[in-house]
Design an enzyme around this catalytic site. Sequence first.
Site, PDB file in Angstrom:
ATOM      1  N   LYS A 192      -4.603  -1.763   5.125  1.00  0.00           N
ATOM      2  CA  LYS A 192      -4.649  -2.812   6.157  1.00  0.00           C
ATOM      3  C   LYS A 192      -3.486  -2.636   7.147  1.00  0.00           C
ATOM      4  O   LYS A 192      -3.698  -2.562   8.347  1.00  0.00           O
ATOM      5  CB  LYS A 192      -4.590  -4.218   5.511  1.00  0.00           C
ATOM      6  CG  LYS A 192      -5.748  -4.478   4.531  1.00  0.00           C
ATOM      7  CD  LYS A 192      -5.734  -5.892   3.982  1.00  0.00           C
ATOM      8  CE  LYS A 192      -4.543  -6.218   3.080  1.00  0.00           C
ATOM      9  NZ  LYS A 192      -4.487  -5.431   1.822  1.00  0.00           N
ATOM     10  N   ARG A 201      -6.812 -15.462   1.843  1.00  0.00           N
ATOM     11  CA  ARG A 201      -6.821 -14.782   0.556  1.00  0.00           C
ATOM     12  C   ARG A 201      -7.382 -15.658  -0.551  1.00  0.00           C
ATOM     13  O   ARG A 201      -7.415 -15.239  -1.708  1.00  0.00           O
ATOM     14  CB  ARG A 201      -5.377 -14.455   0.194  1.00  0.00           C
ATOM     15  CG  ARG A 201      -5.056 -12.992   0.130  1.00  0.00           C
ATOM     16  CD  ARG A 201      -3.572 -12.968  -0.143  1.00  0.00           C
ATOM     17  NE  ARG A 201      -3.124 -11.751  -0.692  1.00  0.00           N
ATOM     18  CZ  ARG A 201      -2.551 -10.787   0.007  1.00  0.00           C
ATOM     19  NH1 ARG A 201      -2.452 -10.867   1.313  1.00  0.00           N
ATOM     20  NH2 ARG A 201      -2.095  -9.725  -0.588  1.00  0.00           N
ATOM     21  N   ARG A 258       3.548   4.627  -1.852  1.00  0.00           N
ATOM     22  CA  ARG A 258       4.324   3.841  -0.897  1.00  0.00           C
ATOM     23  C   ARG A 258       5.656   3.387  -1.495  1.00  0.00           C
ATOM     24  O   ARG A 258       6.657   3.283  -0.788  1.00  0.00           O
ATOM     25  CB  ARG A 258       3.518   2.620  -0.439  1.00  0.00           C
ATOM     26  CG  ARG A 258       4.194   1.850   0.691  1.00  0.00           C
ATOM     27  CD  ARG A 258       3.345   0.690   1.166  1.00  0.00           C
ATOM     28  NE  ARG A 258       3.065  -0.227   0.076  1.00  0.00           N
ATOM     29  CZ  ARG A 258       2.180  -1.216   0.140  1.00  0.00           C
ATOM     30  NH1 ARG A 258       1.483  -1.401   1.232  1.00  0.00           N
ATOM     31  NH2 ARG A 258       2.003  -1.997  -0.884  1.00  0.00           N
ATOM     32  N   ARG A 293       9.326  -1.549  -1.379  1.00  0.00           N
ATOM     33  CA  ARG A 293       8.921  -2.950  -1.500  1.00  0.00           C
ATOM     34  C   ARG A 293       9.052  -3.396  -2.945  1.00  0.00           C
ATOM     35  O   ARG A 293       8.568  -2.711  -3.850  1.00  0.00           O
ATOM     36  CB  ARG A 293       7.463  -3.094  -1.052  1.00  0.00           C
ATOM     37  CG  ARG A 293       7.299  -3.856   0.220  1.00  0.00           C
ATOM     38  CD  ARG A 293       5.874  -3.807   0.691  1.00  0.00           C
ATOM     39  NE  ARG A 293       4.982  -4.650  -0.083  1.00  0.00           N
ATOM     40  CZ  ARG A 293       3.717  -4.905   0.263  1.00  0.00           C
ATOM     41  NH1 ARG A 293       3.230  -4.375   1.371  1.00  0.00           N
ATOM     42  NH2 ARG A 293       2.958  -5.666  -0.477  1.00  0.00           N
ATOM     43  N   ARG A 325      -1.350  -7.938  -9.126  1.00  0.00           N
ATOM     44  CA  ARG A 325      -1.855  -8.057  -7.742  1.00  0.00           C
ATOM     45  C   ARG A 325      -3.345  -7.699  -7.701  1.00  0.00           C
ATOM     46  O   ARG A 325      -4.124  -8.348  -6.995  1.00  0.00           O
ATOM     47  CB  ARG A 325      -1.062  -7.153  -6.802  1.00  0.00           C
ATOM     48  CG  ARG A 325       0.291  -7.746  -6.444  1.00  0.00           C
ATOM     49  CD  ARG A 325       1.246  -6.717  -5.878  1.00  0.00           C
ATOM     50  NE  ARG A 325       0.836  -6.158  -4.606  1.00  0.00           N
ATOM     51  CZ  ARG A 325       1.377  -5.066  -4.074  1.00  0.00           C
ATOM     52  NH1 ARG A 325       2.330  -4.410  -4.736  1.00  0.00           N
ATOM     53  NH2 ARG A 325       0.974  -4.628  -2.902  1.00  0.00           N
TER      54      ARG A 325
HETATM   55  P1  AP5 Z   1      -1.007  -0.032   3.465  1.00  0.00           P
HETATM   56  O1  AP5 Z   1      -1.596   0.121   4.825  1.00  0.00           O
HETATM   57  O2  AP5 Z   1       0.427  -0.380   3.368  1.00  0.00           O
HETATM   58  O3  AP5 Z   1      -1.916  -1.016   2.578  1.00  0.00           O
HETATM   59  P2  AP5 Z   1      -2.181  -2.566   2.706  1.00  0.00           P
HETATM   60  O4  AP5 Z   1      -3.650  -2.758   2.652  1.00  0.00           O
HETATM   61  O5  AP5 Z   1      -1.454  -3.147   3.864  1.00  0.00           O
HETATM   62  O6  AP5 Z   1      -1.584  -3.038   1.318  1.00  0.00           O
HETATM   63  P3  AP5 Z   1      -0.530  -4.147   0.923  1.00  0.00           P
HETATM   64  O7  AP5 Z   1       0.052  -3.729  -0.381  1.00  0.00           O
HETATM   65  O8  AP5 Z   1       0.397  -4.458   2.060  1.00  0.00           O
HETATM   66  O9  AP5 Z   1      -1.467  -5.352   0.691  1.00  0.00           O
HETATM   67  P4  AP5 Z   1      -1.143  -6.569  -0.135  1.00  0.00           P
HETATM   68  O10 AP5 Z   1      -2.332  -7.379   0.167  1.00  0.00           O
HETATM   69  O11 AP5 Z   1      -0.872  -6.343  -1.575  1.00  0.00           O
HETATM   70  O12 AP5 Z   1       0.276  -7.068   0.430  1.00  0.00           O
HETATM   71  P5  AP5 Z   1       0.701  -8.187   1.440  1.00  0.00           P
HETATM   72  O13 AP5 Z   1       1.897  -7.722   2.132  1.00  0.00           O
HETATM   73  O14 AP5 Z   1      -0.454  -8.676   2.222  1.00  0.00           O
HETATM   74  O15 AP5 Z   1      -1.266   1.342   2.674  1.00  0.00           O
HETATM   75  C1  AP5 Z   1      -0.755   1.543   1.384  1.00  0.00           C
HETATM   76  C2  AP5 Z   1      -0.256   2.998   1.243  1.00  0.00           C
HETATM   77  O16 AP5 Z   1      -1.367   3.878   1.341  1.00  0.00           O
HETATM   78  C3  AP5 Z   1       0.717   3.425   2.348  1.00  0.00           C
HETATM   79  O17 AP5 Z   1       1.676   4.275   1.787  1.00  0.00           O
HETATM   80  C4  AP5 Z   1      -0.162   4.185   3.332  1.00  0.00           C
HETATM   81  O18 AP5 Z   1       0.533   5.163   4.031  1.00  0.00           O
HETATM   82  C5  AP5 Z   1      -1.215   4.778   2.421  1.00  0.00           C
HETATM   83  N1  AP5 Z   1      -2.544   4.909   3.045  1.00  0.00           N
HETATM   84  C6  AP5 Z   1      -3.155   3.985   3.837  1.00  0.00           C
HETATM   85  N2  AP5 Z   1      -4.375   4.435   4.214  1.00  0.00           N
HETATM   86  C7  AP5 Z   1      -4.530   5.666   3.627  1.00  0.00           C
HETATM   87  C8  AP5 Z   1      -5.592   6.629   3.620  1.00  0.00           C
HETATM   88  N3  AP5 Z   1      -6.733   6.418   4.289  1.00  0.00           N
HETATM   89  N4  AP5 Z   1      -5.412   7.760   2.896  1.00  0.00           N
HETATM   90  C9  AP5 Z   1      -4.261   7.963   2.198  1.00  0.00           C
HETATM   91  N5  AP5 Z   1      -3.210   7.103   2.171  1.00  0.00           N
HETATM   92  C10 AP5 Z   1      -3.352   5.961   2.876  1.00  0.00           C
HETATM   93  O19 AP5 Z   1       1.105  -9.384   0.443  1.00  0.00           O
HETATM   94  C11 AP5 Z   1       2.204  -9.279  -0.422  1.00  0.00           C
HETATM   95  C12 AP5 Z   1       2.341 -10.553  -1.237  1.00  0.00           C
HETATM   96  O20 AP5 Z   1       2.629 -11.668  -0.370  1.00  0.00           O
HETATM   97  C13 AP5 Z   1       1.081 -10.988  -2.015  1.00  0.00           C
HETATM   98  O21 AP5 Z   1       0.985 -10.348  -3.267  1.00  0.00           O
HETATM   99  C14 AP5 Z   1       1.305 -12.502  -2.134  1.00  0.00           C
HETATM  100  O22 AP5 Z   1       2.211 -12.805  -3.148  1.00  0.00           O
HETATM  101  C15 AP5 Z   1       1.959 -12.855  -0.797  1.00  0.00           C
HETATM  102  N6  AP5 Z   1       0.953 -13.228   0.204  1.00  0.00           N
HETATM  103  C16 AP5 Z   1       0.650 -12.559   1.354  1.00  0.00           C
HETATM  104  N7  AP5 Z   1      -0.338 -13.165   2.027  1.00  0.00           N
HETATM  105  C17 AP5 Z   1      -0.669 -14.252   1.290  1.00  0.00           C
HETATM  106  C18 AP5 Z   1      -1.652 -15.277   1.440  1.00  0.00           C
HETATM  107  N8  AP5 Z   1      -2.496 -15.296   2.489  1.00  0.00           N
HETATM  108  N9  AP5 Z   1      -1.727 -16.251   0.488  1.00  0.00           N
HETATM  109  C19 AP5 Z   1      -0.889 -16.254  -0.557  1.00  0.00           C
HETATM  110  N10 AP5 Z   1       0.042 -15.300  -0.784  1.00  0.00           N
HETATM  111  C20 AP5 Z   1       0.151 -14.303   0.132  1.00  0.00           C
HETATM  112 MG    MG Z   2       0.147  -4.518   4.096  1.00  0.00          MG
END
Ligand code: AP5
Ligand code: MG
Length: 190
Positions: free
Chosen positions: A14, A89, A128, A134, A146
């Site tokens: 994402k 979410r 990552r 992180r 997660r």
């Molecule tokens: P990346 O693009 O970083 O993946 P992402 O989908 O953004 O994954 P996240 O881990 O950020 O999602 P998340 O939902 O767990 O975390 P968030 O910050 O939202 O890609 C990942 C890796 O893969 C990178 O190294 C990249 O280079 C690589 N990659 C990407 N595409 C690729 C491809 N095609 N091929 C190969 N490699 C590739 O949330 C974190 C925490 O915050 C949650 O756990 C929760 O506690 C809290 N939180 C956030 N939002 C909410 C909400 N709405 N409600 C409640 N709690 C929330």
């Molecule tokens: Mg992300």
Amino acid sequence: MKYFILFGPPGAGKGTQATSMVEKYNLRHISTGELLRKEIAAGSELGLKAKSLIDSGALVPDEIVEGMIESEFRTVKDVNGFLLDGFPRTTAQAEALDKMLAKTSEEVTAVVSIMIPDEMIKERIKHRASIEGRADDANDDTINNRIKTYHEKTEPLVEYYKGKGKYNEIDGTGTIEEVRTKIFGMMDKF
Ligand code: AP5
Ligand code: MG
């Protein structure tokens, strides 16, 4: 305003894809995860409350993220719309978003869902972890929680948005460029 939801499990890509999407379509990127990590880094009261939940792989309370989203909607004007990354979410958050937008007679434009299997989630997050440092990428229990939280609380939104005819799924297992091309092909329609 257009309201795109960038949906998908942890590590689906994402954040990676958001950068080129906001540039091409002049959208404001709102990542609730990034906003929360900024609060933690700043040592705010909200950040302190969120930290232990995020580090355990659980979600923070709905009201916290809903407040963040609404304040971004109110303050950002000079764009074609918003790209919501990691929000909503839970079903409660999706309903709150619908209500927020209804106040101005607006609605969600489309959900762009990037899907990858659970095994690939782990591989990508571990990769990552070695680059970004992180806290919630650092240990297996957190990553597994997660993934569990995603299946239990977030995956039901697939049916929620299918029911509204807004759901568009993209296979996220290809290269970053392949996934980007598919996303653009889909978004050009809106
Ligand atoms: P990346 O693009 O970083 O993946 P992402 O989908 O953004 O994954 P996240 O881990 O950020 O999602 P998340 O939902 O767990 O975390 P968030 O910050 O939202 O890609 C990942 C890796 O893969 C990178 O190294 C990249 O280079 C690589 N990659 C990407 N595409 C690729 C491809 N095609 N091929 C190969 N490699 C590739 O949330 C974190 C925490 O915050 C949650 O756990 C929760 O506690 C809290 N939180 C956030 N939002 C909410 C909400 N709405 N409600 C409640 N709690 C929330
Ligand atoms: Mg992300």
